[in-house]
Design an enzyme around this catalytic site. Structure first.
Site, PDB file in Angstrom:
ATOM      1  N   ASP A 129       0.700  -0.747   0.119  1.00 43.53           N
ATOM      2  CA  ASP A 129       0.007   0.313  -0.290  1.00 43.53           C
ATOM      3  C   ASP A 129       1.152   1.430   0.327  1.00 43.53           C
ATOM      4  OD1 ASP A 129      -2.395  -2.541   0.327  1.00 43.53           O
ATOM      5  OD2 ASP A 129      -1.950  -1.802   2.571  1.00 43.53           O
ATOM      6  N   GLU A 177     -10.707  -0.180  -4.786  1.00 45.59           N
ATOM      7  CA  GLU A 177      -9.967   0.932  -3.432  1.00 45.59           C
ATOM      8  C   GLU A 177      -8.639   1.475  -3.474  1.00 45.59           C
ATOM      9  OE1 GLU A 177      -9.259  -2.368  -0.306  1.00 45.59           O
ATOM     10  OE2 GLU A 177      -7.463  -2.959  -2.418  1.00 45.59           O
TER      11      GLU A 177
END
Length: 262
Positions: A13, A194
């Protein structure tokens, strides 16, 4: 330059941010041989913008659980930490955390490498906050006029404007959703999933995200920070679905050159 961190380190991430003369990488943290996504601490690495081949670990910057060297930084949950972001406002650095299954929060530091001190959960009136206050995979934009916007969501894209004085209070009536079209009629390989990451380049607002299908980084653009955003294509395409995973990352301009971190 792949991979750019040591192979023993696991920072998914990735959110790249340039502060001063260094490039910082903020992200989740996976445990070696772990059986779940992410653990209970965040770490940050950085490199000189003049030498991206040598990266320095700054250690742990935030915790939801105590360990042998650090107390917990969050007073209300011990859940795992996912997909953070850090922005600078004035002379302070603000860490935005997504905590799995719990309310997200904002923390502050005098330095980009932390450590960060808990400020508050996201503070919003009923109907003004998406994701039940979790703020999945939040990305934050400090605009040229000092206004602050956050983008977030899982399977639906949300946007709020934040009070620039507190950096955690949601401005009443600011919720926008969907920021990127995510209806069933939108093809899966461009529909929002996302990993929201906003950037402003010139007068154009970019929102980088992970689509439903494939290990890709898609992007959309708008003439305003509040959208609507229009799908434009992929920045990175690693092909079809990786089992139980997807792509997550963003871009940074370093010495006039654009780089993709993912």
């Amino acid at each position: 330059m792949n991979p750019f961190l040591p192979l023993w380190e696991y920072i998914p991430d990735a959110e790249p941010r340039v502060f001063g003369d260094r490039e910082y990488i903020y992200g989740s943290h996976d445990s070696h041989n772990g059986m779940e996504f992410c653990d209970y601490k965040l770490k940050v690495w950085s490199a000189s913008i003049h030498d991206l081949s040598h990266w320095v670990c700054h250690g742990h910057i935030f915790h939801t659980r105590p360990d042998t060297d650090h107390p917990a930084d969050v007073p209300y949950t011990g859940n795992r930490l996912f997909a953070p972001d850090v922005v600078k406002k004035g002379d302070k650095y603000y860490l935005y955390t997504y905590i799995h299954g719990a309310k997200g929060c904002v923390s502050v530091s005098d330095r980009p490498e932390g450590p960060f001190k808990f400020l508050s959960k996201y503070d919003y009136a009923p109907g003004d906050g998406g994701d039940d206050g979790i703020y999945n995979d939040i990305g934050v934009l400090v605009d040229d006029d000092g206004k602050v916007y956050c983008y977030y969501g899982f399977c639906d894209s949300n946007m709020n404007e934040l009070d620039p004085e507190s950096m955690y209070k949601v401005i009443k009536g600011s919720l926008r959703k969907p920021v990127i079209p995510d209806a069933e009629g939108v093809p899966e390989d461009r529909r929002f999933y996302e990993a929201s990451s906003p950037r402003k380049i010139g007068n154009t607002y970019y929102l980088i995200y992970s689509p439903h299908k494939g290990s890709r980084l898609a992007y959309a653009t708008s003439e305003a920070p509040t959208g609507p955003f229009t799908y434009r294509g992929y920045i990175v395409d690693n092909g079809e679905d990786y089992p139980a995973g997807n792509n997550h990352g963003s871009i940074a301009q370093i010495n006039g050159q654009w780089y993709v971190f993912y």
